[in-house]
Design a protein around this motif. Structure first.
Motif, PDB file in Angstrom:
ATOM      1  N   UNK A 144      -1.615 -32.183  -0.150  1.00 60.78           N
ATOM      2  CA  UNK A 144      -0.110 -31.744  -0.132  1.00 60.78           C
ATOM      3  C   UNK A 144       0.513 -33.105  -0.094  1.00 60.78           C
ATOM      4  N   UNK A 145       0.282 -33.780   0.900  1.00 61.39           N
ATOM      5  CA  UNK A 145       0.943 -34.996   1.310  1.00 61.39           C
ATOM      6  C   UNK A 145       0.467 -36.366   0.623  1.00 61.39           C
ATOM      7  N   UNK A 146      -0.939 -36.164   0.080  1.00 62.76           N
ATOM      8  CA  UNK A 146      -1.787 -37.168  -0.325  1.00 62.76           C
ATOM      9  C   UNK A 146      -1.821 -38.456   0.859  1.00 62.76           C
ATOM     10  N   UNK A 147      -2.188 -37.790   1.998  1.00 63.85           N
ATOM     11  CA  UNK A 147      -2.481 -38.632   3.104  1.00 63.85           C
ATOM     12  C   UNK A 147      -3.730 -38.347   4.016  1.00 63.85           C
ATOM     13  N   UNK A 148      -4.010 -39.161   4.598  1.00 66.63           N
ATOM     14  CA  UNK A 148      -5.381 -38.636   5.341  1.00 66.63           C
ATOM     15  C   UNK A 148      -5.053 -39.467   6.787  1.00 66.63           C
ATOM     16  N   UNK A 149      -5.655 -38.614   7.871  1.00 64.74           N
ATOM     17  CA  UNK A 149      -5.271 -39.138   9.349  1.00 64.74           C
ATOM     18  C   UNK A 149      -6.937 -39.207   9.792  1.00 64.74           C
ATOM     19  N   UNK A 150      -7.080 -40.555  10.409  1.00 65.22           N
ATOM     20  CA  UNK A 150      -8.358 -40.807  10.936  1.00 65.22           C
ATOM     21  C   UNK A 150      -8.088 -41.838  12.074  1.00 65.22           C
ATOM     22  N   UNK A 151      -8.724 -41.366  13.397  1.00 66.60           N
ATOM     23  CA  UNK A 151      -8.434 -42.479  14.539  1.00 66.60           C
ATOM     24  C   UNK A 151      -7.293 -42.812  14.834  1.00 66.60           C
ATOM     25  N   UNK A 152      -6.290 -41.800  14.648  1.00 67.38           N
ATOM     26  CA  UNK A 152      -5.030 -42.226  14.901  1.00 67.38           C
ATOM     27  C   UNK A 152      -3.951 -42.980  14.214  1.00 67.38           C
ATOM     28  N   UNK A 153      -4.764 -43.104  12.947  1.00 63.70           N
ATOM     29  CA  UNK A 153      -3.808 -43.922  11.931  1.00 63.70           C
ATOM     30  C   UNK A 153      -3.566 -43.099  10.757  1.00 63.70           C
ATOM     31  N   UNK A 154      -2.798 -43.277   9.819  1.00 61.26           N
ATOM     32  CA  UNK A 154      -2.514 -42.456   8.675  1.00 61.26           C
ATOM     33  C   UNK A 154      -2.540 -43.381   7.422  1.00 61.26           C
ATOM     34  N   UNK A 155      -3.344 -43.059   6.346  1.00 62.79           N
ATOM     35  CA  UNK A 155      -3.507 -43.779   5.204  1.00 62.79           C
ATOM     36  C   UNK A 155      -3.143 -42.890   4.168  1.00 62.79           C
ATOM     37  N   UNK A 156      -2.432 -43.518   3.042  1.00 61.20           N
ATOM     38  CA  UNK A 156      -2.004 -42.846   1.772  1.00 61.20           C
ATOM     39  C   UNK A 156      -3.226 -42.999   0.901  1.00 61.20           C
ATOM     40  N   UNK A 157      -3.446 -41.911  -0.073  1.00 59.27           N
ATOM     41  CA  UNK A 157      -4.505 -42.090  -1.263  1.00 59.27           C
ATOM     42  C   UNK A 157      -3.785 -41.764  -2.595  1.00 59.27           C
ATOM     43  N   UNK A 158      -4.375 -41.959  -3.652  1.00 56.39           N
ATOM     44  CA  UNK A 158      -3.878 -41.569  -4.768  1.00 56.39           C
ATOM     45  C   UNK A 158      -4.951 -40.493  -5.723  1.00 56.39           C
ATOM     46  N   UNK A 159      -4.255 -39.518  -6.286  1.00 50.42           N
ATOM     47  CA  UNK A 159      -5.072 -38.700  -7.237  1.00 50.42           C
ATOM     48  C   UNK A 159      -4.172 -38.369  -8.392  1.00 50.42           C
ATOM     49  N   UNK A 160      -4.910 -38.266  -9.649  1.00 47.89           N
ATOM     50  CA  UNK A 160      -3.873 -37.910 -10.722  1.00 47.89           C
ATOM     51  C   UNK A 160      -3.401 -36.656 -10.531  1.00 47.89           C
ATOM     52  N   UNK A 161      -2.037 -36.636 -10.678  1.00 49.36           N
ATOM     53  CA  UNK A 161      -1.171 -35.511 -10.517  1.00 49.36           C
ATOM     54  C   UNK A 161      -1.613 -34.085 -11.254  1.00 49.36           C
ATOM     55  N   UNK A 162      -2.249 -34.275 -12.249  1.00 40.33           N
ATOM     56  CA  UNK A 162      -2.676 -33.097 -12.967  1.00 40.33           C
ATOM     57  C   UNK A 162      -3.795 -32.509 -12.085  1.00 40.33           C
ATOM     58  N   UNK A 163      -4.743 -33.354 -11.748  1.00 33.22           N
ATOM     59  CA  UNK A 163      -5.801 -33.134 -11.032  1.00 33.22           C
ATOM     60  C   UNK A 163      -5.727 -32.558  -9.737  1.00 33.22           C
ATOM     61  N   UNK A 164      -4.366 -33.172  -8.967  1.00 31.57           N
ATOM     62  CA  UNK A 164      -3.953 -32.652  -7.753  1.00 31.57           C
ATOM     63  C   UNK A 164      -3.673 -31.155  -7.931  1.00 31.57           C
ATOM     64  N   UNK A 165      -2.624 -30.964  -8.876  1.00 34.53           N
ATOM     65  CA  UNK A 165      -2.454 -29.421  -9.196  1.00 34.53           C
ATOM     66  C   UNK A 165      -3.473 -28.558  -9.194  1.00 34.53           C
ATOM     67  N   UNK A 166      -4.583 -28.856  -9.934  1.00 35.10           N
ATOM     68  CA  UNK A 166      -5.619 -27.950 -10.171  1.00 35.10           C
ATOM     69  C   UNK A 166      -6.202 -27.676  -8.815  1.00 35.10           C
ATOM     70  N   UNK A 167      -6.618 -28.599  -8.071  1.00 35.80           N
ATOM     71  CA  UNK A 167      -7.144 -28.814  -6.698  1.00 35.80           C
ATOM     72  C   UNK A 167      -6.429 -27.576  -5.826  1.00 35.80           C
ATOM     73  N   UNK A 168      -5.053 -28.118  -5.667  1.00 32.51           N
ATOM     74  CA  UNK A 168      -4.332 -27.306  -4.792  1.00 32.51           C
ATOM     75  C   UNK A 168      -4.241 -25.919  -5.011  1.00 32.51           C
ATOM     76  N   UNK A 169      -4.423 -25.475  -6.276  1.00 35.05           N
ATOM     77  CA  UNK A 169      -4.341 -24.197  -6.609  1.00 35.05           C
ATOM     78  C   UNK A 169      -5.720 -23.549  -6.940  1.00 35.05           C
ATOM     79  N   UNK A 170      -6.648 -24.447  -6.973  1.00 36.16           N
ATOM     80  CA  UNK A 170      -8.026 -23.808  -7.249  1.00 36.16           C
ATOM     81  C   UNK A 170      -8.337 -23.408  -8.886  1.00 36.16           C
ATOM     82  N   UNK A 171      -7.436 -24.082  -9.623  1.00 38.60           N
ATOM     83  CA  UNK A 171      -7.417 -23.902 -11.025  1.00 38.60           C
ATOM     84  C   UNK A 171      -8.361 -24.486 -12.018  1.00 38.60           C
TER      85      UNK A 171
END
Length: 202
Positions: A144-171
């Motif tokens: 949802x935020x395109x972020x990951x948390x590991x070892x007390x640090x936060x990183x951003x990541x990228x994914x195609x917006x249409x693919x993001x919509x499909x994954x968020x909804x299971x479509x």
């Protein structure tokens, strides 16, 4: 397809670049029906020496059992278009791969099977691989935020917006199209009134 929003899970390092689809699942294992499962054949020739698991391979280590997140280097999933490479990852339990870049067809196949191909920078990939190598375990991937948390640090990541919509909804692609059904119907109605001659006779 199960929606993917926030995934908190054990992660496994795979400090390799250019892992191609033939490595992800060798062709000789693709004769099995999909229903039989492909998880045992994931990275088979790297994970095994004949029929013996290689103790030093990351996915075989006891502390990495049950990992749902894989961290790799650039050009993950390159090579042929075989969708079975994604089946092997998903059937093994992997729900997200973090890498600086992916094969295009692999990425599309991944999303269509509920697997997130999340792009991170080269430096971030190396930092995560180092953290995991030093005993790091679980991380949280927030689509949802395109972020990951590991070892007390936060990183951003990228994914195609249409693919993001499909994954968020299971479509699937059909579900994505149906989500615009009202707009499509409205356009079709207006177009039939504006250009009645293009409509086939009923």
């Amino acid at each position: 397809m199960e929606p993917l929003r926030i995934l908190s899970a054990r992660a496994c390092p795979l400090p390799l670049a250019n892992v191609d689809t033939d490595q992800l699942i060798p062709a000789r294992f693709m004769k099995r029906p999909r229903s039989a499962g492909y998880g045992d054949f994931l990275l088979r020739d790297l994970r095994f020496d004949g029929d013996t698991p290689r103790a030093d391979f990351p996915l075989n280590r006891p502390e990495r059992q049950g990992s749902r997140i894989l961290v790799a280097r650039r050009n993950f999933g390159s090579g042929s278009s075989r969708e079975a490479a994604v089946y092997a990852l998903v059937d093994h339990g992997i729900r997200c791969v973090l890498a600086p870049s992916f094969g295009d067809i692999f990425s599309s196949n991944a999303v269509n099977n509920g697997l997130l191909p999340a792009r991170i920078g080269e430096d971030e990939a190396e930092a995560l691989l180092s953290w995991l190598d030093q005993g790091g375990d679980s991380m949280t991937v927030n689509l949802e935020a395109c972020q990951l948390e590991a070892g007390g640090q936060t990183f951003g990541f990228a994914v195609d917006p249409v693919w993001r919509t499909k994954l968020l909804n299971g479509w699937s692609d059909i579900d994505l199209t149906l989500s615009h059904a009202a707009t499509i119907d409205s356009f079709a109605q207006a177009d039939s009134e504006r250009r009645p001659w293009v409509m086939p006779p009923r």
